[in-house]
Structures are given as structure tokens and as C-alpha cells.
Design a protein around this motif. Sequence first.
Motif, PDB file in Angstrom:
ATOM      1  N   ALA A  78       4.194   5.438  -5.565  1.00 57.99           N
ATOM      2  CA  ALA A  78       4.173   5.600  -6.815  1.00 57.99           C
ATOM      3  C   ALA A  78       3.168   6.523  -7.321  1.00 57.99           C
ATOM      4  CB  ALA A  78       3.842   3.978  -7.419  1.00 57.99           C
ATOM      5  N   GLY A  79       2.106   6.456  -6.834  1.00 61.87           N
ATOM      6  CA  GLY A  79       0.600   7.510  -7.350  1.00 61.87           C
ATOM      7  C   GLY A  79       0.932   8.869  -7.031  1.00 61.87           C
ATOM      8  N   ALA A  80       1.791   9.280  -6.020  1.00 61.99           N
ATOM      9  CA  ALA A  80       2.420  10.338  -5.621  1.00 61.99           C
ATOM     10  C   ALA A  80       3.369  10.776  -6.773  1.00 61.99           C
ATOM     11  CB  ALA A  80       2.714  10.647  -4.196  1.00 61.99           C
ATOM     12  N   ALA A  81       4.041   9.978  -7.075  1.00 66.46           N
ATOM     13  CA  ALA A  81       5.328  10.325  -7.919  1.00 66.46           C
ATOM     14  C   ALA A  81       4.830  10.593  -9.459  1.00 66.46           C
ATOM     15  CB  ALA A  81       6.384   9.179  -7.922  1.00 66.46           C
ATOM     16  N   ALA A 140       1.071  -1.205  -0.101  1.00 65.59           N
ATOM     17  CA  ALA A 140       0.063   0.025  -0.213  1.00 65.59           C
ATOM     18  C   ALA A 140       0.869   1.123   0.163  1.00 65.59           C
ATOM     19  CB  ALA A 140      -0.779  -0.183   1.256  1.00 65.59           C
ATOM     20  N   ARG A 141       1.764   1.173   0.802  1.00 64.49           N
ATOM     21  CA  ARG A 141       2.872   2.448   0.936  1.00 64.49           C
ATOM     22  C   ARG A 141       3.567   2.467  -0.549  1.00 64.49           C
ATOM     23  NH1 ARG A 141       6.618   1.212   5.522  1.00 64.49           N
ATOM     24  NH2 ARG A 141       5.185  -0.489   6.171  1.00 64.49           N
TER      25      ARG A 141
END
Length: 94
Positions: free
Chosen positions: A90-93, A84-85
Motif C-alpha cells: 500500500a505504501g509503494a502504491a 506488513a506485506r
Amino acid sequence: MATKTRKVESNAFSVIYASVFLTELWPEDNLWRRGLEEGAHDALEARSKIRQGKAEKEKAPAPSKTAAKRKKPKASKAVKARAARFEAAAGAAA
């Protein structure tokens, strides 16, 4: 293989039979006779000690199955948390 086992068993039997036969032939105060008798006595004592040790090991309680099962959920929770982290990073990047 079976014949080899039979030969070993027959050889062992013949050695034991010969030692018993010789023990009975020698006089009671003979050193060889006393050595064979004491050796047989010591071998029986050692064997009984080994059997007692095995019996004590069998009496010891086995580890519970629930202890092994508890480790798996903790590990899977940790893996899911890391995944999850990683996905969040990866979603934030992106």
C-alpha cells in the motif's frame, strides 16, 4: 419432572421385581426362566465391557497443552507478516 422420574424408576423396579419373582416360580428347565437368566447374564457382561472401554479411554493420555499453544504464535506471525506485506504494498502504491 421429579415425579416423572420417580414413576419411571418405580416402573423399572416393578418390572425387574416381577421378572425375578416369575423366574423363581418357574421350574428350572422352563425355557422362559432360562431366557431371563441368560439375558440377565448377557446384560451384565455387556455392561462390564462398556465400563472397561470407558476406563481405557480415561487412561489414554490427553493432548498436551503446549501443542495447542504452539499453533497460536505461528498464526499470529503469519498474520503479522501478511499485514506488513500489505502495508508495504500500500505504501509503494501510494
